[in-house]
Structure formats: structure tokens, C-alpha cells
Write a protein that holds these residues in place. Structure first.
Motif, PDB file in Angstrom:
ATOM      1  N   ALA A 159      24.402  24.435  39.306  1.00  0.00           N
ATOM      2  CA  ALA A 159      25.425  25.340  38.778  1.00  0.00           C
ATOM      3  C   ALA A 159      24.939  26.164  37.598  1.00  0.00           C
ATOM      4  N   LYS A 160      24.115  25.563  36.731  1.00  0.00           N
ATOM      5  CA  LYS A 160      23.734  26.244  35.491  1.00  0.00           C
ATOM      6  C   LYS A 160      22.877  27.491  35.719  1.00  0.00           C
ATOM      7  N   VAL A 161      22.254  27.620  36.889  1.00  0.00           N
ATOM      8  CA  VAL A 161      21.425  28.803  37.164  1.00  0.00           C
ATOM      9  C   VAL A 161      21.791  29.471  38.482  1.00  0.00           C
ATOM     10  N   ARG A 162      22.845  28.993  39.149  1.00  0.00           N
ATOM     11  CA  ARG A 162      23.140  29.458  40.513  1.00  0.00           C
ATOM     12  C   ARG A 162      23.391  30.969  40.578  1.00  0.00           C
ATOM     13  N   GLY A 163      24.236  31.465  39.692  1.00  0.00           N
ATOM     14  CA  GLY A 163      24.514  32.898  39.702  1.00  0.00           C
ATOM     15  C   GLY A 163      23.275  33.729  39.436  1.00  0.00           C
ATOM     16  N   ARG A 164      22.480  33.276  38.452  1.00  0.00           N
ATOM     17  CA  ARG A 164      21.266  34.010  38.095  1.00  0.00           C
ATOM     18  C   ARG A 164      20.278  34.059  39.262  1.00  0.00           C
ATOM     19  N   MET A 165      20.113  32.948  39.971  1.00  0.00           N
ATOM     20  CA  MET A 165      19.155  32.909  41.075  1.00  0.00           C
ATOM     21  C   MET A 165      19.569  33.836  42.196  1.00  0.00           C
ATOM     22  N   ALA A 186      22.464  42.024  34.811  1.00  0.00           N
ATOM     23  CA  ALA A 186      23.543  41.253  35.447  1.00  0.00           C
ATOM     24  C   ALA A 186      23.145  39.792  35.613  1.00  0.00           C
ATOM     25  N   SER A 187      21.868  39.531  35.939  1.00  0.00           N
ATOM     26  CA  SER A 187      21.414  38.148  36.113  1.00  0.00           C
ATOM     27  C   SER A 187      21.484  37.381  34.797  1.00  0.00           C
ATOM     28  N   ARG A 209      31.289  35.450  36.068  1.00  0.00           N
ATOM     29  CA  ARG A 209      31.265  36.354  37.223  1.00  0.00           C
ATOM     30  C   ARG A 209      32.312  37.459  37.112  1.00  0.00           C
ATOM     31  N   LYS A 210      33.549  37.080  36.737  1.00  0.00           N
ATOM     32  CA  LYS A 210      34.627  38.065  36.704  1.00  0.00           C
ATOM     33  C   LYS A 210      34.339  39.195  35.731  1.00  0.00           C
ATOM     34  N   VAL A 211      33.918  38.839  34.521  1.00  0.00           N
ATOM     35  CA  VAL A 211      33.677  39.874  33.514  1.00  0.00           C
ATOM     36  C   VAL A 211      32.546  40.800  33.956  1.00  0.00           C
ATOM     37  N   VAL A 212      31.463  40.221  34.486  1.00  0.00           N
ATOM     38  CA  VAL A 212      30.348  41.044  34.954  1.00  0.00           C
ATOM     39  C   VAL A 212      30.806  41.984  36.065  1.00  0.00           C
ATOM     40  N   LEU A 213      31.568  41.457  37.026  1.00  0.00           N
ATOM     41  CA  LEU A 213      32.043  42.302  38.126  1.00  0.00           C
ATOM     42  C   LEU A 213      32.924  43.439  37.606  1.00  0.00           C
ATOM     43  N   ALA A 270      26.478  45.342  39.905  1.00  0.00           N
ATOM     44  CA  ALA A 270      27.698  44.830  40.541  1.00  0.00           C
ATOM     45  C   ALA A 270      27.377  44.147  41.861  1.00  0.00           C
ATOM     46  N   TRP A 271      26.470  44.728  42.646  1.00  0.00           N
ATOM     47  CA  TRP A 271      26.083  44.126  43.926  1.00  0.00           C
ATOM     48  C   TRP A 271      25.489  42.731  43.715  1.00  0.00           C
ATOM     49  N   GLY A 272      24.658  42.587  42.700  1.00  0.00           N
ATOM     50  CA  GLY A 272      24.084  41.277  42.426  1.00  0.00           C
ATOM     51  C   GLY A 272      25.169  40.247  42.149  1.00  0.00           C
ATOM     52  N   ALA A 273      26.174  40.632  41.372  1.00  0.00           N
ATOM     53  CA  ALA A 273      27.275  39.719  41.067  1.00  0.00           C
ATOM     54  C   ALA A 273      28.103  39.400  42.305  1.00  0.00           C
ATOM     55  N   VAL A 274      28.269  40.366  43.197  1.00  0.00           N
ATOM     56  CA  VAL A 274      29.028  40.135  44.439  1.00  0.00           C
ATOM     57  C   VAL A 274      28.359  39.050  45.281  1.00  0.00           C
TER      58      VAL A 274
END
Length: 448
Positions: free
Chosen positions: A138-144, A308-309, A317-321, A358-362
Motif C-alpha cells: 500500500a505504501k508505494v502502490r499508487g507511485r508504482m 503525480a507519482s 488520489r482524490k486531490v491529485v485527480l 491525471a492519467w497516471g492517477a487514473v
């Protein structure tokens, strides 16, 4: 939390995770090359075959039709037979179809080849992001996952270089050939990707899941004491989640929010990227100059992804999107009003920066909101609905541009795209959920 998933959450970023990211990302890069190539060749094909703006819109939509079908089918297949199977087969299909597009004898055959290319491309992307998401703690999932998406920028940059340096000399066919052939080699490299341990666990293949996670623990110098009897496999026949399942009470909110997000960002993104060289030509720039501008603006994708990463694990996620979609909307408005060469480049770079961030966050956000048993199907159907936006956008832009004329049409197109991006940002702000810092199991332990 289940045993395998708990062990994954205890891990740092291991060499195996980097390997999965790299091998998956290389294929992702070639997918982007293909899409970038379409943007580069549309103006050249239109000139060679005397196509109208509406015809070019159909060409831009052809692969998107295949992508919609591919995403829905492959998502369900990946929930039943595995993520690895899907990401390998779809890349082979994409590579062959993209390469033969360069030999299309006429417009109709080119449309058919582009549909088949889209079928492979659409199937691969949601399965690949699901695979990386399930391998990551979880701690790096979004970034990866955002880093996976950043390979898209490199593919688009290479496509822009080909369009700028080679297409004016050798014609548009060289673009498709150079884009498709290397993808087959990338598919070969993907044989070294392991299956998702979370999927294996869901399928009752505990021993295989244990072997993969044990390798990751060994790489991280982490020991896990557990009796081997726990991992006797008892294979479970998995079923694919249907559209009706995803629209059931427990998944309805998250499904609708994702569908709006995917439809809107696809409509806005493909509304401008596939048309940018052609629109710049209509604004008075030469074809070569249009390619040059697109190449420069494509470079702005990289800081968009990498920023974004970073922020996706810091502020969520929400704020970045919301911020990046809002920035895309504002940049699209400014780009449509750009009065000079310098402002076209400045606002174009901002447009690419925010839209690709934004695409990366999606892609990071989407697999997180479904449980393992439904993750491939949910991600696949979201991507499929999104491709409806990608289908509609090139044709809609062509019709608006043709109806309003070259000068006024340019501004009207980007006002339309501004509104779309702004609406999607508002939907995420008021109806989206936050998944930062939570395990995949924790997110889906109750109704969202």
C-alpha cells in the motif's frame, strides 16, 4: 487480511517488483508509440488519400472501438485465467496488427487493422495496471502504477521523434511498422513476469503464491515463519464478474464514478492528442512544424507523470485527480485561445503536463476500488466505457472543427474539451473515495 496479502504489505520495493514494473512498462511504451503514431500520421494520411476531417475522425476512432471491446473482454478473462496470460497475449496481438497497418492498401483495410490493434491495446492496459497494483504494498502502490503509466510518455516521445524525423521523408507507413515490430520482442520478454500472488491466492493456488512472495521476502531479507501445510493448493474455479455484478448495490457507486472518470478523460485526451498536429496545420503551421511542436509538448508529459507519482502518496488520489484534471481544463482553455507561437508551446506543454499526470492517477486509482475477485473485470469495464469517449472524441472534434472553420473551430474544440475535464474533476471531488495508504483488502473490506 489474508496471509499472502499480509506478507506483501510488509515488503519494501523489491527487485522482483522493479522487474515486473520494467517488463510491463516496456510493453506499455510500445502501446503509447502506436497511439502517438496515429496522431503523427493522421495529417499525412489525410493529405495522401485526400480524406476529410470527418474521415480522419473515423480513423482516430477505429482503434478506440477495438480498445473498448478488448478492455471489457480481457478484464473478465484476467479475473478467470490470470493477469500474466492477458498482458502477454494482448501485446502479441497489438504488435502484429500495428505492424501490418503500415501495409494497408486502402482506407477500409487500415480501419480494420486499427481495430485489431486497439483490441490488443485495450486488453493489455487495464490488466497490466492491475498486475503492478497487486504486486505492490500500500505504501508505494499508487507511485508504482503511476511510474508504469510514465512509460506512456517515453513511447509518445519516440513516436513524436519518428513523426518529426522520418514521416516527412519516408511517409506515414514507416511509423506503424516501427511502432509494431518491437512490441513482439517486448511480448517475448514478458515471459519472465510472474503471475500476481493475490490472483493465485484467490484461485486457491497457494503454493505458487507462496513461492513468489517468498522470493520477494528473500530479496528484502525478511523472514516469514509459517508451516508449509498452510499452502497446500486447492484450486478454485474462478468466475468472471459480469456487468450486472459491477452495477450491484455494493459496487454501484464506485463503478459509476470510475465510468464517468474514464469516459471524460478519454474524451478530453483523445480529443486533443490525435488532432494536435492536424489542428496546428489548420492554424497556419506547416506539417513539419506541427510535428515539432507536438514533440516539444510531449516532453512535458514526463514531469507531469513524475510529479503525480510523488504527490499521489503524499496528498492522496482524490486531490491529485482533482488538481490535475482542473489544471488540464484550464490549460485546454488557454491552448484554444493561444495567439502566438510562444503561447501555443507554453499552454500546450501545460496541457500535456496536467493531462498525463491525471492519467497516471487514473490508472493507480482504478484497480484499488475493487476486490481481487472483481479487480480485472472492474478495471476492464471502466476502461471499456472510457474507450467510448475515445471513440466519440476524434469524430466529434472533426465535426466541430469542420463546421466552425479552421480558425474558429480550433477555439470551439478546446472550449468543449475544457468543459469535459472540468465536469470530471467535480465528480471526483464530490463522489470519489480516498484509497491512499490502505491495503487493497482494507479498501474492500466493506461497502465503499
Amino acid at each position: 487480511m489474508s496471509n499472502i496479502s499480509e506478507r506483501i504489505e510488509r515488503l519494501p520495493v523489491t527487485p522482483m517488483l522493479w522487474r515486473v514494473l520494467l517488463l510491463t512498462g516496456i510493453g506499455w511504451m510500445f502501446d503509447a508509440m502506436d497511439q502517438g503514431m496515429v496522431a503523427g500520421v493522421m495529417a499525412a494520411i489525410g493529405r495522401d488519400w485526400s480524406l476529410s476531417p470527418a474521415d480522419l475522425g473515423v480513423l482516430g476512432s477505429a482503434s478506440a472501438v477495438g480498445m473498448a471491446a478488448g478492455a471489457a473482454i480481457a478484464g473478465m478473462v484476467s479475473d478467470r485465467w490470470g493477469r500474466k496470460t492477458v498482458v502477454t497475449f494482448t501485446l502479441i496481438l497489438y504488435g502484429i496488427a500495428s505492424a501490418v497497418s503500415g501495409f494497408a492498401p486502402n482506407f477500409i483495410m487500415l480501419l480494420i487493422f486499427r481495430f485489431l490493434t486497439g483490441l490488443g491495446l485495450g486488453g493489455e492496459l487495464p490488466a497490466a495496471s492491475t498486475l503492478v497494483s497487486e504486486f505492490s504494498p500500500a505504501k508505494v502502490r499508487g507511485r508504482m502504477v503511476v511510474l508504469l503509466e510514465s512509460f506512456w510518455a517515453w513511447g509518445w516521445i519516440v513516436a513524436s521523434l519518428i513523426a518529426y524525423l522520418l514521416i516527412p521523408i519516408y511517409g506515414w507507413r514507416i511509423g506503424f511498422i516501427l511502432g509494431g515490430a518491437p512490441a513482439l520482442y517486448a511480448a517475448y520478454l514478458r515471459k519472465g513476469i510472474p503471475e500476481s500472488p493475490r490472483f493465485l491466492e484467490e484461485a486457491g493456488r497457494f503454493k505458487e503464491a507462496d513461492e513468489i512472495v517468498s522470493k520477494m521476502e528473500h530479496q528484502a531479507a525478511i523472514s516469514y515463519n509459517e508451516t508449509k501445510e498452510t499452502y497446500k493448493s486447492c484450486k478454485v474455479k474462478l468466475r468472471s464478474f459480469t456487468l450486472f455484478d459491477l452495477l450491484s448495490k455494493i459496487y454501484f457507486r464506485r463503478t459509476i464514478v470510475l465510468w464517468i472518470l474514464w469516459f471524460g478523460i478519454n474524451f478530453g485526451y483523445y480529443g486533443f492528442v490525435l488532432w494536435t498536429p492536424t489542428l496546428l496545420v489548420g492554424k497556419g503551421f506547416s506539417l513539419v512544424k506541427g510535428f515539432e511542436f507536438t514533440l516539444i509538448m510531449s516532453l512535458a508529459q514526463l514531469p507531469g507523470y513524475y510529479s503525480a507519482s510523488y504527490f499521489i502518496e503524499k496528498i492522496g488520489r482524490k486531490v491529485v485527480l482533482v488538481v490535475y484534471l482542473g489544471g488540464t481544463a484550464f490549460s485546454a482553455y488557454l491552448f484554444g485561445k493561444a495567439p502566438s507561437v510562444s503561447t501555443v508551446l507554453t499552454y500546450g506543454c501545460l496541457l500535456y503536463f496536467f493531462s498525463l499526470g491525471a492519467w497516471g492517477a487514473v490508472y493507480a486509482y482504478t484497480p484499488e476500488v475493487y476486490p481481487t475477485k472483481a479487480r480485472g473485470s472492474g478495471t476492464g469495464w471502466a476502461a471499456a466505457v472510457g474507450r467510448l469517449g475515445a471513440i466519440a472524441a476524434p469524430y466529434t472534434v472533426g465535426v466541430v472543427y469542420e463546421a466552425k472553420g479552421k480558425q474558429a473551430g480550433f477555439a470551439y474544440v478546446f472550449i468543449m474539451l475544457t468543459i469535459v475535464f472540468a465536469i470530471v474533476a467535480l465528480v471526483i471531488a464530490f463522489a470519489g473515495i480516498e484509497t491512499k495508504g490502505k491495503s487493497l483488502e482494507e479498501i474492500n473490506s466493506s461497502e465503499v
